[in-house]
Design a protein around this motif. Structure first.
Motif, PDB file in Angstrom:
ATOM      1  N   LEU A 172       2.471   0.422  -4.413  1.00 63.41           N
ATOM      2  CA  LEU A 172       3.659   0.776  -3.646  1.00 63.41           C
ATOM      3  C   LEU A 172       4.719   1.410  -4.544  1.00 63.41           C
ATOM      4  O   LEU A 172       5.309   2.435  -4.201  1.00 63.41           O
ATOM      5  N   GLN A 173       4.932   0.807  -5.717  1.00 62.98           N
ATOM      6  CA  GLN A 173       5.905   1.362  -6.660  1.00 62.98           C
ATOM      7  C   GLN A 173       5.462   2.731  -7.166  1.00 62.98           C
ATOM      8  O   GLN A 173       6.293   3.623  -7.350  1.00 62.98           O
ATOM      9  N   LEU A 174       4.171   2.894  -7.373  1.00 61.96           N
ATOM     10  CA  LEU A 174       3.659   4.193  -7.822  1.00 61.96           C
ATOM     11  C   LEU A 174       3.875   5.258  -6.745  1.00 61.96           C
ATOM     12  O   LEU A 174       4.274   6.391  -7.047  1.00 61.96           O
ATOM     13  N   SER A 175       3.648   4.910  -5.481  1.00 60.50           N
ATOM     14  CA  SER A 175       3.887   5.878  -4.412  1.00 60.50           C
ATOM     15  C   SER A 175       5.374   6.205  -4.288  1.00 60.50           C
ATOM     16  O   SER A 175       5.748   7.354  -4.040  1.00 60.50           O
ATOM     17  N   LEU A 176       6.248   5.199  -4.489  1.00 61.28           N
ATOM     18  CA  LEU A 176       7.684   5.462  -4.480  1.00 61.28           C
ATOM     19  C   LEU A 176       8.082   6.374  -5.643  1.00 61.28           C
ATOM     20  O   LEU A 176       8.951   7.241  -5.488  1.00 61.28           O
ATOM     21  N   LEU A 177       7.447   6.180  -6.800  1.00 65.06           N
ATOM     22  CA  LEU A 177       7.727   7.034  -7.952  1.00 65.06           C
ATOM     23  C   LEU A 177       7.352   8.485  -7.658  1.00 65.06           C
ATOM     24  O   LEU A 177       8.121   9.406  -7.945  1.00 65.06           O
ATOM     25  N   PHE A 178       6.184   8.690  -7.060  1.00 60.73           N
ATOM     26  CA  PHE A 178       5.777  10.055  -6.704  1.00 60.73           C
ATOM     27  C   PHE A 178       6.714  10.638  -5.650  1.00 60.73           C
ATOM     28  O   PHE A 178       7.028  11.827  -5.677  1.00 60.73           O
ATOM     29  N   GLY A 179       7.163   9.801  -4.719  1.00 59.65           N
ATOM     30  CA  GLY A 179       8.126  10.270  -3.723  1.00 59.65           C
ATOM     31  C   GLY A 179       9.444  10.689  -4.358  1.00 59.65           C
ATOM     32  O   GLY A 179      10.039  11.703  -3.973  1.00 59.65           O
ATOM     33  N   GLN A 180       9.903   9.932  -5.349  1.00 58.98           N
ATOM     34  CA  GLN A 180      11.135  10.289  -6.050  1.00 58.98           C
ATOM     35  C   GLN A 180      10.960  11.575  -6.846  1.00 58.98           C
ATOM     36  O   GLN A 180      11.869  12.406  -6.889  1.00 58.98           O
ATOM     37  N   CYS A 181       9.799  11.734  -7.472  1.00 58.66           N
ATOM     38  CA  CYS A 181       9.541  12.987  -8.205  1.00 58.66           C
ATOM     39  C   CYS A 181       9.539  14.178  -7.250  1.00 58.66           C
ATOM     40  O   CYS A 181      10.081  15.240  -7.568  1.00 58.66           O
TER      41      CYS A 181
END
Length: 197
Positions: A172-181
């Motif tokens: 979930l955190q990894l998907s949020l990181l990609f969303g922020q990028c």
């Protein structure tokens, strides 16, 4: 990172609206930290206005050699707004994160350096230590002269160990990181197209 990359693109009305929101959130969520950081930044903020106001070409505010320019003061106050956003958002972030989370975030951010020996770990540890020292200096009640003397004097060897552990991120955190990028890239694209003006 998104705020830092967004700030140069914003026109004055967007910039000051964002500064107002971020400072109000920081005042609600991390009031003591915000007040301590602003008391340490007051001379930097004043110097920013003075440097821009008296060194930027433009129309003079009043007649005389010592008059600032309208363009200079406007640019100086805009820069103060950007510094306020950065300081307030950083206080919100540091209020929320522990030392291990700060280290882990920076370690993850430096993942492209993983192919160069142990540069990634050294940078992450130095960043975490710098934040820890800056935090202790913010909490101190020292004046500018005492603080400068403390910084310039030779530091004694460290007699204690600091243990920082890496906290891996989940899916979930990894998907949020990609969303922020993606948000960062999209904001830059909008800025280049003049959307924020």
């Amino acid at each position: 990172m998104w705020l830092l990359l967004l700030l140069p693109w914003l026109e004055r009305h967007y910039l000051w609206a964002l500064a107002l929101v971020v400072v109000l959130v920081a005042a609600q969520y991390a009031r003591q930290r915000l007040l301590r950081s602003l008391s340490k930044l007051k001379w930097l903020l004043l110097a920013t206005v003075l440097i821009y106001g008296w060194s930027t070409p433009g129309r003079y505010i009043w007649l005389g050699v010592l008059s600032p320019t309208d363009v200079g003061l406007r640019l100086g106050f805009d820069q103060v707004g950007r510094l306020l956003v950065v300081a307030a958002s950083l206080q919100i972030l540091l209020k929320r994160l522990t030392s291990n989370e700060v280290f882990s975030s920076f370690y993850l951010f430096l993942s492209p350096l993983q192919y160069f020996s142990n540069v990634r770990a050294r940078f992450a540890v130095r960043f975490a230590l710098t934040l820890q020292v800056a935090e202790s200096l913010l909490e101190s009640k020292l004046g500018f002269k005492a603080l400068l003397a403390l910084i310039l004097q030779p530091q004694p060897p460290v007699d204690h160990a600091l243990v920082l552990s890496y906290i891996p991120i989940n899916r979930l955190q990894l998907s949020l990181l990609f969303g922020q990028c993606a948000l960062i890239v999209y904001s830059i694209f909008l800025g280049m197209g003049g959307f924020w003006r």
